[in-house]
Scaffold this active site. Structure first.
Site, short mmCIF file in Angstrom:
data_model
loop_
_atom_site.label_atom_id
_atom_site.label_comp_id
_atom_site.label_asym_id
_atom_site.label_seq_id
_atom_site.Cartn_x
_atom_site.Cartn_y
_atom_site.Cartn_z
N GLN A 157 6.06 -1.83 7.19
CA GLN A 157 4.69 -2.23 7.04
C GLN A 157 4.26 -3.47 7.95
O GLN A 157 3.30 -3.72 8.09
CB GLN A 157 4.32 -2.72 5.46
CG GLN A 157 4.53 -1.36 4.61
CD GLN A 157 6.17 -1.04 3.98
OE1 GLN A 157 6.94 -1.46 4.73
NE2 GLN A 157 6.11 -0.48 2.80
N ARG A 171 4.38 5.60 -8.69
CA ARG A 171 5.19 4.51 -8.27
C ARG A 171 5.63 3.47 -9.64
O ARG A 171 4.52 3.12 -9.93
CB ARG A 171 4.50 3.94 -7.06
CG ARG A 171 4.53 4.64 -5.87
CD ARG A 171 4.10 3.78 -4.70
NE ARG A 171 5.21 3.16 -3.97
CZ ARG A 171 5.10 2.05 -3.09
NH1 ARG A 171 3.64 1.85 -2.65
NH2 ARG A 171 6.09 1.46 -2.71
N ASP A 196 4.89 -7.57 -6.27
CA ASP A 196 4.37 -6.18 -7.01
C ASP A 196 4.38 -6.31 -8.25
O ASP A 196 3.56 -5.43 -9.14
CB ASP A 196 5.17 -5.24 -6.33
CG ASP A 196 5.15 -4.80 -4.94
OD1 ASP A 196 5.31 -5.28 -4.04
OD2 ASP A 196 4.08 -3.60 -4.66
N ASN A 246 9.35 -8.14 -4.90
CA ASN A 246 8.42 -7.72 -3.75
C ASN A 246 9.32 -6.90 -2.86
O ASN A 246 10.26 -6.56 -3.03
CB ASN A 246 8.02 -9.18 -2.90
CG ASN A 246 6.75 -8.87 -2.02
OD1 ASN A 246 5.88 -7.96 -2.25
ND2 ASN A 246 7.08 -9.33 -0.71
N LYS A 247 8.72 -6.42 -1.53
CA LYS A 247 9.46 -5.80 -0.82
C LYS A 247 10.62 -6.01 -0.47
O LYS A 247 11.02 -7.28 -0.15
CB LYS A 247 8.42 -5.63 0.46
CG LYS A 247 9.05 -4.63 1.55
CD LYS A 247 9.15 -3.01 1.09
CE LYS A 247 8.07 -2.61 0.51
NZ LYS A 247 8.34 -1.31 -0.13
N ARG A 306 -1.12 1.72 -0.25
CA ARG A 306 0.17 1.13 -0.91
C ARG A 306 -0.23 -0.36 -0.86
O ARG A 306 -1.56 -0.80 -0.38
CB ARG A 306 1.23 1.30 0.41
CG ARG A 306 1.06 1.65 1.65
CD ARG A 306 0.61 0.58 2.18
NE ARG A 306 1.37 -0.78 1.82
CZ ARG A 306 0.99 -1.79 2.17
NH1 ARG A 306 -0.44 -2.11 2.83
NH2 ARG A 306 1.58 -2.95 2.03
N GLY A 307 0.68 -1.30 -1.49
CA GLY A 307 0.29 -2.55 -1.83
C GLY A 307 -0.21 -2.68 -3.24
O GLY A 307 -1.08 -1.48 -3.65
N ALA A 308 0.17 -3.64 -4.05
CA ALA A 308 0.12 -3.45 -5.37
C ALA A 308 -1.36 -3.35 -5.87
O ALA A 308 -1.76 -2.58 -6.57
CB ALA A 308 0.85 -4.82 -6.18
O1 MRU Z 1 5.74 -0.35 -0.72
P1 MRU Z 1 4.61 -1.08 -0.30
O2 MRU Z 1 4.14 -1.09 1.00
O3 MRU Z 1 3.71 -0.68 -1.56
O4 MRU Z 1 4.69 -2.73 -0.67
C1 MRU Z 1 3.79 -3.68 -0.58
C2 MRU Z 1 4.34 -4.94 -1.12
O5 MRU Z 1 5.60 -5.24 -1.19
C3 MRU Z 1 3.50 -6.22 -0.72
O6 MRU Z 1 3.99 -7.24 -0.62
C4 MRU Z 1 2.83 -6.27 -2.54
O7 MRU Z 1 2.40 -5.08 -2.76
C5 MRU Z 1 2.23 -7.37 -2.57
S1 MRU Z 1 0.32 -6.62 -1.86
C6 MRU Z 1 -0.77 -7.84 -1.83
#
Ligand code: MRU
Length: 368
Positions: A202, A89, A243, A253-254, A52-54
């Protein structure tokens, strides 16, 4: 970055044409790697958040196209792979960026040539992500140095972050955490307030773990604590990831990031967002209207997973119910922070205001 002193990336090529990843759903209690061998494996890894993470989702999608070409390198196979991966996603634009990029590269090639070309390009994307995140770290370091100077070089620089935008969210280094690692390496005392980041935690499970692996002092807080800390002068700056960033500087973002930005604004705490170029959606201009927000299974809200407290050394994971049976739960995974609440965007090309002109100044070839 290091795991028990051994350097790792989050994704790498394994023997026999497989792609190997760290299963992030098991951290911090178990360090497990998984070999992915098919398009379906790659799609599941993204949808179920083994990765996960963009930026890492983008890298995984690129390798997913490679795995798909090994199964069916025809035009139909290419279209099926693109559709399958894109559906996993919706919010992180890096995923669509990687799929579109791979499709454009592979389409003119003969089917027999596609698997190796896809493998080479996925590896290149991963190397590029590492270089980009390193650049974000260097530019963001300057902001931490400024905060250190402003404090008269006394006490640690207290930085609040949300979710995980560290090396686990990218191929290496991270986005929001890259400047923190650079500052730590440079000998600037930093301390990180880690938002737990419900519902999937996370922050608690990934950010606290990876900072700890590198010896960066950090303190875990509940998601609602940040405003209180800011009111009491206990946060020098916030840095989060994103993201999807619009061409005008709005950032998705999250979920919960927006509330931290509001609290930061109210308390004159600088709020920076760190991002790689591929996280900018140049077509999107209004984050609230244009960015699709992922909604996930309500059980992520009504349940929680972890190691049983006092388990006597066993690292088995257990999932428990938090809410009454049958409770309705809404699970919006991301929110949008308007550009006006963002002090600056930290990119691999430098730091700019969160405005259309600021981004266009750094990426003139994209802004059009
Ligand atoms: O749902 P996730 O864990 O994929 O969400 C991740 C985030 O929100 C991060 O802050 C975002 O992807 C930036 S990662 C470098």
């Amino acid at each position: 970055m290091n795991v028990n002193g051994t350097p790792y990336r989050t994704i790498w090529e394994a023997a026999g044409g497989a792609v190997e990843i760290i299963d992030q759903t098991k951290l911090p209690h178990q360090f497990v790697t998984i070999k992915l061998r098919s398009l379906d494996d790659a799609a599941t890894a993204i949808a179920d958040m083994w990765v996960r993470g963009a930026p890492l989702i983008g890298a995984m999608a690129a390798y997913g196209m490679y795995l798909a070409m090994g199964e069916d390198g025809s035009d139909a196979g290419l279209a099926h792979a693109a559709k399958t991966l894109t559906a996993t996603r919706p919010t992180a634009v890096n995923l669509a960026w990687a799929v579109d990029h791979m499709t454009a590269l592979l389409t003119p090639l003969a089917p027999a040539d596609r698997p190796q070309a896809a493998r080479r390009e996925a590896a290149r994307i991963c190397d590029e992500d590492v270089a980009i995140c390193n650049g974000i770290g260097e530019h963001g370091l300057a902001k931490i140095e400024q905060a250190w100077d402003a404090k008269g070089e006394t006490g640690p620089v207290n930085i609040l972050t949300h979710c995980n935008a560290g090396w686990l969210a990218t191929v290496d280094w991270g986005t929001a955490l890259a400047p923190i690692y650079k500052a730590h390496e440079a000998g600037i005392p930093v301390h990180v307030w880690v938002d737990e980041t419900r519902p999937r935690n996370q922050g608690a499970s990934l950010t606290a773990w990876e900072l700890g692996q590198h010896g960066v002092p950090n303190t875990l807080i509940v998601d609602n604590a940040g405003g209180h800390l800011m009111q009491h002068g206990m946060v020098d700056l916030c840095i989060t990831g994103t993201d999807r960033t619009t061409a005008t500087g709005d950032v998705a973002n999250k979920i919960g990031t927006y509330l931290k930005a509001l609290a930061a604004h109210d308390n004159q705490v600088p709020f920076y967002v760190a991002l790689p170029g591929p996280t900018i959606d140049w077509q999107a201009r209004d984050g609230i209207a244009d960015i699709p927000i992922e909604q996930r299974d309500g059980r992520e809200v009504t349940q929680i997973t972890g190691r049983q407290a006092g388990a006597g050394g066993t690292n088995d994971l257990v999932t428990i119910d938090l809410a009454p049976e049958g409770t309705a739960a809404a699970n919006y995974a991301f929110d949008v922070t308007p550009a006006r609440l963002v002090t600056g965007l930290i990119t691999e090309r430098g730091v700019c205001p969160a405005t259309a002109a600021g981004l266009a100044g750094l990426y003139p070839e994209k802004a059009g």
